[in-house]
Design a protein around this motif. Structure first.
Motif, PDB file in Angstrom:
ATOM      1  N   GLY A 193     123.394  74.160 -33.706  1.00  0.00           N
ATOM      2  CA  GLY A 193     124.173  72.833 -33.120  1.00  0.00           C
ATOM      3  C   GLY A 193     123.766  71.805 -33.389  1.00  0.00           C
ATOM      4  N   HIS A 194     122.706  71.203 -34.197  1.00  0.00           N
ATOM      5  CA  HIS A 194     121.911  70.138 -34.384  1.00  0.00           C
ATOM      6  C   HIS A 194     122.267  69.753 -35.893  1.00  0.00           C
ATOM      7  CE1 HIS A 194     120.432  71.487 -30.522  1.00  0.00           C
ATOM      8  NE2 HIS A 194     120.131  70.123 -30.379  1.00  0.00           N
ATOM      9  N   LYS A 195     123.367  69.865 -36.463  1.00  0.00           N
ATOM     10  CA  LYS A 195     123.308  69.407 -37.897  1.00  0.00           C
ATOM     11  C   LYS A 195     123.628  68.310 -37.860  1.00  0.00           C
ATOM     12  CE  LYS A 195     126.356  73.416 -38.366  1.00  0.00           C
ATOM     13  NZ  LYS A 195     127.764  73.806 -38.763  1.00  0.00           N
ATOM     14  N   VAL A 196     122.863  67.423 -39.125  1.00  0.00           N
ATOM     15  CA  VAL A 196     123.108  66.206 -39.532  1.00  0.00           C
ATOM     16  C   VAL A 196     123.804  66.041 -40.889  1.00  0.00           C
ATOM     17  CG1 VAL A 196     121.689  63.939 -39.888  1.00  0.00           C
ATOM     18  CG2 VAL A 196     120.933  65.638 -38.437  1.00  0.00           C
ATOM     19  N   SER A 197     125.220  66.264 -40.877  1.00  0.00           N
ATOM     20  CA  SER A 197     125.865  66.641 -42.063  1.00  0.00           C
ATOM     21  C   SER A 197     125.888  65.405 -43.081  1.00  0.00           C
ATOM     22  CB  SER A 197     127.290  66.689 -41.737  1.00  0.00           C
ATOM     23  OG  SER A 197     127.965  65.913 -40.983  1.00  0.00           O
ATOM     24  N   ILE A 198     125.535  64.164 -42.587  1.00  0.00           N
ATOM     25  CA  ILE A 198     125.386  63.409 -43.767  1.00  0.00           C
ATOM     26  C   ILE A 198     124.269  63.585 -44.688  1.00  0.00           C
ATOM     27  CG2 ILE A 198     123.505  61.871 -42.643  1.00  0.00           C
ATOM     28  CD1 ILE A 198     125.067  59.711 -43.749  1.00  0.00           C
ATOM     29  N   LEU A 231     125.885  65.189 -47.845  1.00  0.00           N
ATOM     30  CA  LEU A 231     126.579  64.081 -48.404  1.00  0.00           C
ATOM     31  C   LEU A 231     125.818  63.315 -49.354  1.00  0.00           C
ATOM     32  CD1 LEU A 231     128.962  63.018 -45.592  1.00  0.00           C
ATOM     33  CD2 LEU A 231     129.578  64.908 -47.223  1.00  0.00           C
ATOM     34  N   PHE A 271     118.731  59.310 -49.930  1.00  0.00           N
ATOM     35  CA  PHE A 271     117.815  59.175 -48.682  1.00  0.00           C
ATOM     36  C   PHE A 271     116.664  60.246 -48.900  1.00  0.00           C
ATOM     37  CE2 PHE A 271     116.127  59.682 -44.595  1.00  0.00           C
ATOM     38  CZ  PHE A 271     115.624  58.313 -44.408  1.00  0.00           C
TER      39      PHE A 271
END
Lengths: 305, 228
Positions: free
Chosen positions: B166-171, B174, B180
């Protein structure tokens, strides 16, 4: 004359410091916070507090780790926190707000050297990062009970003009959107305060808003609603006027504002996203060095540049 | 040259991705999943090993003026073999890697090692260099892909990581997230090696692949003499 002191310019100093300017910006942002609490409830205060605390803690920790002088006292991190919080939906999960604040302070501001050296506005950039990272929660708008349906921009994009909130509701900020961007009257009051205190000049906000008004009028896209919806007022008065990421000359500021307005309208009318204010400010931030080069002021009596 | 050093150079001290900054395109493109990283890394390692051995063995036969086309033909041959093998025995990985598998032909690491190492060292040393550099490439890809997959998709090798769903950082999955993570890892390697990574003290103008085209031939050697 017992002795003469020889020193380099500047010879005349003002009492204004970074902390004074940032305190003025915080004061100017305060009415919008009250509007946010009235429209979206106490959670908007919580989000704002979380962002401010994590921005200031992040700045302190980064400077401690890298051995740089502590700049928490100049309140610039607090302003970044408030601006970031204002461009988030009120229902944003707390851990996402913390992560966004750390991106703003550590990645966008401190990695480039700290205050005055960042090339992009930390709050704007962090908002875009969060929009890409948490696209679900970042577009889960909290809609006040008094109005129905989507945000005004989504309504405008869909062409369903009957469902637009009334003009009075728009002025008071009773509409769907990010928590600090809806209160048009509160933001205008804050902008007026900054103009009177001479913290910002009128050039960027006027050029920004004027371009959007003119273009949407020519395109027949409800110019008054366009002006008051999305983050346009917040962006024009508080984000496009950031000192280190926008041009310093008045002509440069006009170019900056027109560019922001142009990109905003292009994205709103033809782009995939309903809102383009933060993208437009980030793009113009990137162009700022070039604008500054073309609008450099000639010293009085100096040679042609 | 110490053989163990040749083998381990590619892991950290001269890591092709994180220190030499070669092979950036495939690194950013396929490091979205740890399994892709392993597949890409091993495929490139096999090609690198074969091409290093072949080029080193033929280094006295290939005319200097046309060496680059010769290298490319050799590398392309090995890539075709690897691609056919992957298609036959691991079709899932072939589908995931897509165009990046045949693009190993133009992977800078492989041509770079041919130019910098294989064409002036023995077959055995070149083989060790190929294995070391290939493993370094695989490790760097695995590190990048693990960070991006765990925090970006909440999985590792396709298995759900508990507590992160539930804590995805989808960037991170990408392109901007790829750059980064890449930058952070380079910074980490610089920190671990105290900024000494990649600064090869033995390298003078004689060892530089661009020596023939360089207008300042001998400048580096003079600089080193001044330092000493």
């Amino acid at each position: 004359m017992s002795r003469m002191i020889v020193s380099v310019s500047p010879h005349i100093r003002d009492k204004t410091t970074t902390a004074v300017i940032m305190r003025d910006v915080l004061i100017a942002l305060f009415p919008a916070l009250i509007a946010a609490i009235l429209v979206f409830g106490w959670r908007s205060l919580l989000v704002t507090a979380v962002c401010v605390v994590s921005c200031m803690t992040g700045e302190w920790a980064f400077e401690k780790l890298t051995g740089r002088p502590n700049t928490v006292g100049d309140l610039s991190a607090a302003v970044t926190g408030v601006l970031l919080a204002y461009s988030l939906p009120a229902g944003i999960p707390v851990w996402q707000a913390v992560l966004g604040s750390l991106v703003a302070i550590a990645v966008v501001k401190q990695l480039f050297g700290g205050i005055g050296r960042n090339f992009a506005n930390p709050a704007v950039t962090a908002r875009i990062v969060m929009l890409l990272a948490f696209s679900e929660t970042m577009t889960a708008w909290v809609i006040p009970d008094a109005v129905s349906g989507a945000t005004p921009l989504a309504v405008l994009k869909g062409g369903d003009l009957q469902n637009l909130p009334g003009l009075l509701q728009m002025l008071l900020g009773v509409r769907g959107g990010c928590l600090g961007e809806t209160g048009a009257l509160a933001l205008l009051a804050g902008g007026a305060y900054l103009l009177i205190r001479r913290v910002i000049s009128w050039h960027t906000p006027a050029a920004f808003a004027g371009t959007v008004l003119l273009l949407t009028f020519l395109l027949g896209k409800q110019p008054v609603y366009q002006l008051m919806s999305g983050g346009l007022l917040l962006g024009a008065f508080f984000m496009a006027t950031d000192y280190s990421t926008t041009p310093m000359t008045n002509s440069g500021r006009l170019i900056f504002g027109v560019g922001c307005g142009l990109i905003t309208v292009l994205i709103r009318v033809w782009g995939n996203y309903p809102e383009g204010v933060s993208f437009s400010i980030l793009m113009m931030n990137i162009l700022t060095p070039y604008i500054a080069r073309f609008t450099r002021q000639r010293p009085l009596g100096g040679a042609k540049l | 040259m110490n053989r163990l050093k040749v083998l381990t150079n590619g892991l950290i001290r001269e890591n092709p991705v994180l220190v030499l900054i070669l092979g950036t395109c495939p690194s950013l493109a396929v490091s979205t999943q740890a399994s892709n990283a392993i597949g890409m890394g091993l495929a490139a390692t096999v090609v690198l090993l074969c091409s290093n051995v072949a080029i080193s063995a033929l280094r006295k036969i290939i005319p200097d003026n046309v060496r680059i086309p010769c290298y490319i033909v050799l590398i392309a041959g090995f890539v075709t073999v690897v691609q056919m093998l992957v298609k036959a025995y691991a079709p899932a990985i072939d589908e995931q890697l897509g165009i990046f598998l045949p693009l190993i032909v133009v992977n800078c690491i492989i041509l770079g090692r041919a130019e910098m190492f294989a064409n002036k060292n023995t077959v055995f040393a070149s083989a060790l260099d190929g294995i070391g550099m290939g493993l370094g490439f695989t490790l760097a890809l695995l590190a990048m892909a693990s960070i991006r997959e765990v925090f970006g998709s909440g999985t590792w090798f396709g298995l759900a990581v508990p507590g992160l769903a539930g804590h995805k950082v989808s960037i991170l999955v990408l392109a901007p997230g790829g750059f980064f993570v890449y930058g952070v890892l380079i910074a980490l390697v610089n920190k671990l090696t105290k900024g000494k990574a990649g600064k090869n003290a033995e390298q003078g103008c004689a060892g530089c692949p661009a020596a023939a085209a360089c207008g300042r031939l001998g400048a580096a050697d003079e600089a080193k003499e001044r330092e000493a």
